[in-house]
Write an enzyme that holds these catalytic residues in place. Sequence first.
Site, PDB file in Angstrom:
ATOM      1  N   THR A 127       0.819  -1.210   0.000  1.00 37.86           N
ATOM      2  CA  THR A 127       0.000   0.000   0.000  1.00 37.86           C
ATOM      3  C   THR A 127       0.857   1.266   0.000  1.00 37.86           C
ATOM      4  O   THR A 127       2.000   1.239   0.490  1.00 37.86           O
ATOM      5  CB  THR A 127      -0.899  -0.005   1.260  1.00 37.86           C
ATOM      6  OG1 THR A 127      -1.455   1.284   1.444  1.00 37.86           O
ATOM      7  CG2 THR A 127      -0.104  -0.336   2.522  1.00 37.86           C
ATOM      8  N   ASP A 128       0.276   2.359  -0.484  1.00 38.59           N
ATOM      9  CA  ASP A 128       0.977   3.655  -0.402  1.00 38.59           C
ATOM     10  C   ASP A 128       1.039   4.168   1.035  1.00 38.59           C
ATOM     11  O   ASP A 128       1.784   5.099   1.330  1.00 38.59           O
ATOM     12  CB  ASP A 128       0.289   4.694  -1.311  1.00 38.59           C
ATOM     13  CG  ASP A 128      -1.165   4.994  -0.945  1.00 38.59           C
ATOM     14  OD1 ASP A 128      -1.726   4.313  -0.063  1.00 38.59           O
ATOM     15  OD2 ASP A 128      -1.745   5.920  -1.549  1.00 38.59           O
ATOM     16  N   GLU A 129       0.250   3.535   1.936  1.00 41.31           N
ATOM     17  CA  GLU A 129       0.187   4.052   3.312  1.00 41.31           C
ATOM     18  C   GLU A 129       1.519   3.882   4.055  1.00 41.31           C
ATOM     19  O   GLU A 129       1.755   4.528   5.061  1.00 41.31           O
ATOM     20  CB  GLU A 129      -0.978   3.395   4.077  1.00 41.31           C
ATOM     21  CG  GLU A 129      -2.289   3.679   3.372  1.00 41.31           C
ATOM     22  CD  GLU A 129      -3.548   3.296   4.135  1.00 41.31           C
ATOM     23  OE1 GLU A 129      -3.516   3.270   5.370  1.00 41.31           O
ATOM     24  OE2 GLU A 129      -4.573   3.030   3.474  1.00 41.31           O
ATOM     25  N   TYR A 153      -1.785  -0.543  11.020  1.00 39.36           N
ATOM     26  CA  TYR A 153      -1.915  -1.208   9.704  1.00 39.36           C
ATOM     27  C   TYR A 153      -0.704  -0.890   8.834  1.00 39.36           C
ATOM     28  O   TYR A 153      -0.036  -1.796   8.321  1.00 39.36           O
ATOM     29  CB  TYR A 153      -3.207  -0.747   9.013  1.00 39.36           C
ATOM     30  CG  TYR A 153      -3.242  -1.065   7.526  1.00 39.36           C
ATOM     31  CD1 TYR A 153      -3.262  -2.381   7.066  1.00 39.36           C
ATOM     32  CD2 TYR A 153      -3.235  -0.036   6.572  1.00 39.36           C
ATOM     33  CE1 TYR A 153      -3.284  -2.664   5.698  1.00 39.36           C
ATOM     34  CE2 TYR A 153      -3.260  -0.320   5.212  1.00 39.36           C
ATOM     35  CZ  TYR A 153      -3.278  -1.633   4.783  1.00 39.36           C
ATOM     36  OH  TYR A 153      -3.284  -1.913   3.436  1.00 39.36           O
ATOM     37  N   LYS A 157       2.321  -3.285   7.331  1.00 40.47           N
ATOM     38  CA  LYS A 157       2.598  -3.446   5.893  1.00 40.47           C
ATOM     39  C   LYS A 157       4.040  -3.030   5.582  1.00 40.47           C
ATOM     40  O   LYS A 157       4.724  -3.673   4.783  1.00 40.47           O
ATOM     41  CB  LYS A 157       1.622  -2.615   5.056  1.00 40.47           C
ATOM     42  CG  LYS A 157       0.180  -3.085   5.074  1.00 40.47           C
ATOM     43  CD  LYS A 157      -0.030  -4.461   4.467  1.00 40.47           C
ATOM     44  CE  LYS A 157       0.190  -4.480   2.971  1.00 40.47           C
ATOM     45  NZ  LYS A 157      -0.151  -5.823   2.401  1.00 40.47           N
TER      46      LYS A 157
END
Length: 347
Positions: A127-129, A153, A157
């Site tokens: 993810t870009d997060e 989260y 990741k």
Amino acid sequence: MVTGGAGFIGSHVVKLLAGKYPASKIVVFDALTYAGNLANLQELDGLDNYVFVKGDITDVDSVRRVLEEYGVDTILNLAAESHVDRSITDPLIFARTNVMGILTLLHAAREYWGDQLEGKLFYHISTDEVYGSLGFEDGPFTEQTPYSPRSPYSASKASSDHFVRAFGETYGMPIIISNCSNNYGPYQFPEKLIPLTVNNIRNGKPIPVYGKGENVRDWLYVGDHARAIDLIMNHGTPGETYNIGGDCEISNIEVVKTLIEITDRLLGRPEGASADLITFVKDRSGHDLRYAIDHSKLTRELGWRPATAFRDGIEHTVKWYLENSAWLKGVTSGEYLDYYTKMYASR
Ligand code: NAD
Ligand code: TYD
């Protein structure tokens, strides 16, 4: 082997691959948590090139068995705990699945492949997060942006991304990572902003908008993400990372207003009928302000670009949720909800 193939993005990827590669065997390996649902893959039942195995990526013996039984040469990892709000309530399961699970997969793949690495690939979907939060004036995330995760989260990741890279560097495993922005489309679990909002509009329930609704996400239609994954799997360079994004930055309040406009129209309600369902609620803790992705590397090297305009993708998505109320009811019903979901719902 597609782990997490019964979830939202995974099921789109599996359906794309199963149709496109009739001569390849696709093994979906999924624990069927609250987010995994065999109904998402129902149209594949009976296909010769698809098989489903229920299993947990943290269980090394099950992973080993599948690798050996099917002679797996490519692993697409989409298995994850994926919802930020759940990670705030219950961070431990995020470390279990997103960190230990991915490490277990890597370890089992390394054991099974040994030094026969020709034609093998461990492709991790991320993810870009992991890049953290942008200010309104900042440029978008590139593949060089330092990791700065801010939620349990995104921290989990980021950790899995680091382990995947470490296996590439330390053991020479052919790995690829892609980091994608927010997806939307059919089959997304209705805890995420878009399906939750459509469902609440239909049922006349309040639409919770965190804070002032000013946070910005870069939205990508899930089919465009699946297409990028197929392209990267086949033509990406091992060891590389690719950013995937929608060129589509929209604030949450704008997304919600668009959903109200479309949903009311499709339900035959007067324009703006559901506007008073918007309810500003306490902000998410540590709420990332803005995500935006620079996908120019993927466009330059592999020719990918988002193909679905937000207006078209969102209209199609709302229609799908309205026409598939049985699916929605299924995934939110007491029968379907497992222990974990019930525990979460009772808080
Ligand atoms: P999802 O929550 O819809 O699906 C996750 C799937 O993983 C489910 O089928 C679930 O049963 C399975 N799973 C969970 N724990 C497992 C375990 N221990 N063993 C085996 N299977 C397990 O998630 P999604 O939205 O489809 O996301 C898929 C991947 O893409 C995730 O890694 C996520 O971080 C990433 N991603 C998602 C988005 C997005 O907007 N949804 C954006 C970028 C990246
Ligand atoms: P979400 O769909 O949970 O994705 P992510 O947190 O991974 O970006 O949320 C998208 C945005 O919508 C995020 O800024 C949080 C916000 N949001 C709300 O305002 N209300 C809600 O009920 C939910 C679930 C999210």
